[in-house]
Design a protein around this motif. Sequence first.
Motif, PDB file in Angstrom:
ATOM      1  N   ASP A   1      -5.372  -2.138  -6.998  1.00 59.95           N
ATOM      2  CA  ASP A   1      -6.621  -1.462  -6.684  1.00 59.95           C
ATOM      3  C   ASP A   1      -6.284   0.016  -6.579  1.00 59.95           C
ATOM      4  O   ASP A   1      -5.713   0.469  -5.573  1.00 59.95           O
ATOM      5  N   ASN A   2      -6.619   0.766  -7.614  1.00 59.67           N
ATOM      6  CA  ASN A   2      -6.247   2.171  -7.648  1.00 59.67           C
ATOM      7  C   ASN A   2      -7.001   3.002  -6.602  1.00 59.67           C
ATOM      8  O   ASN A   2      -6.534   4.058  -6.191  1.00 59.67           O
ATOM      9  N   THR A   3      -8.142   2.524  -6.150  1.00 62.45           N
ATOM     10  CA  THR A   3      -8.884   3.255  -5.114  1.00 62.45           C
ATOM     11  C   THR A   3      -8.206   3.134  -3.760  1.00 62.45           C
ATOM     12  O   THR A   3      -8.433   3.957  -2.872  1.00 62.45           O
ATOM     13  N   LYS A   4      -7.374   2.093  -3.607  1.00 64.61           N
ATOM     14  CA  LYS A   4      -6.669   1.880  -2.346  1.00 64.61           C
ATOM     15  C   LYS A   4      -5.167   2.109  -2.481  1.00 64.61           C
ATOM     16  O   LYS A   4      -4.417   1.888  -1.529  1.00 64.61           O
ATOM     17  N   ASN A   5      -4.724   2.527  -3.674  1.00 58.35           N
ATOM     18  CA  ASN A   5      -3.285   2.742  -3.923  1.00 58.35           C
ATOM     19  C   ASN A   5      -2.474   1.507  -3.541  1.00 58.35           C
ATOM     20  O   ASN A   5      -1.406   1.609  -2.930  1.00 58.35           O
ATOM     21  N   THR A   6      -2.994   0.348  -3.897  1.00 56.80           N
ATOM     22  CA  THR A   6      -2.406  -0.911  -3.458  1.00 56.80           C
ATOM     23  C   THR A   6      -2.153  -1.831  -4.648  1.00 56.80           C
ATOM     24  O   THR A   6      -2.978  -1.912  -5.563  1.00 56.80           O
TER      25      THR A   6
ATOM     26  N   ALA B   1       0.832  -1.194   0.000  1.00 57.82           N
ATOM     27  CA  ALA B   1       0.000   0.000   0.000  1.00 57.82           C
ATOM     28  C   ALA B   1       0.868   1.245   0.000  1.00 57.82           C
ATOM     29  O   ALA B   1       1.789   1.371   0.812  1.00 57.82           O
ATOM     30  N   ALA B   2       0.553   2.154  -0.901  1.00 60.45           N
ATOM     31  CA  ALA B   2       1.247   3.438  -0.969  1.00 60.45           C
ATOM     32  C   ALA B   2       0.474   4.478  -0.172  1.00 60.45           C
ATOM     33  O   ALA B   2      -0.765   4.513  -0.211  1.00 60.45           O
ATOM     34  N   SER B   3       1.210   5.322   0.546  1.00 62.22           N
ATOM     35  CA  SER B   3       0.563   6.380   1.314  1.00 62.22           C
ATOM     36  C   SER B   3       1.366   7.668   1.180  1.00 62.22           C
ATOM     37  O   SER B   3       2.547   7.654   0.835  1.00 62.22           O
ATOM     38  N   GLY B   4       0.697   8.763   1.493  1.00 61.05           N
ATOM     39  CA  GLY B   4       1.319  10.076   1.374  1.00 61.05           C
ATOM     40  C   GLY B   4       0.434  10.978   0.544  1.00 61.05           C
ATOM     41  O   GLY B   4      -0.695  10.639   0.213  1.00 61.05           O
ATOM     42  N   ARG B   5       0.959  12.131   0.178  1.00 61.82           N
ATOM     43  CA  ARG B   5       0.191  13.084  -0.623  1.00 61.82           C
ATOM     44  C   ARG B   5       0.379  12.711  -2.098  1.00 61.82           C
ATOM     45  O   ARG B   5       1.102  13.354  -2.835  1.00 61.82           O
TER      46      ARG B   5
END
Length: 120
Positions: free
Chosen positions: A72-77, A23-27
């Motif tokens: 899953d582009n909605t979850k950046n995963t 999972a990717a996180s950040g701005r």
Amino acid sequence: QVQLVESGGGLVQPGGSLRLSCAASGRLFNIYDMGWYRQAPGKQRELAAVITSGGGTNYADSVKGRFTISRDNTKNTVYLQMNSLKPEDTAVYYCNADIWALGLRRNDYWGQGTQVTVSS
């Protein structure tokens, strides 16, 4: 700050399955290609599978027909479903993503790695 957090590694018997997640996180403004690389002891890191933002995929010959990459582009995963695992699949698996984050230049990011061990 951009982070890639992996999960799902472990010990599995030959012929078994595992599913890795990252999972990717950040701005995050945009995520382009996402992929999985692996590095076995004493060997160079190599590409296992990659998926574009549009869903196009590419696999290393050694994993074709056994591994499936999805996102899953909605979850950046991004996920890696690994079936029919072999001892030679034993490696540290790294998530990679080409990301344009707000306030930052487009860049290549790596996860911390997750160990996959295939052994009886």
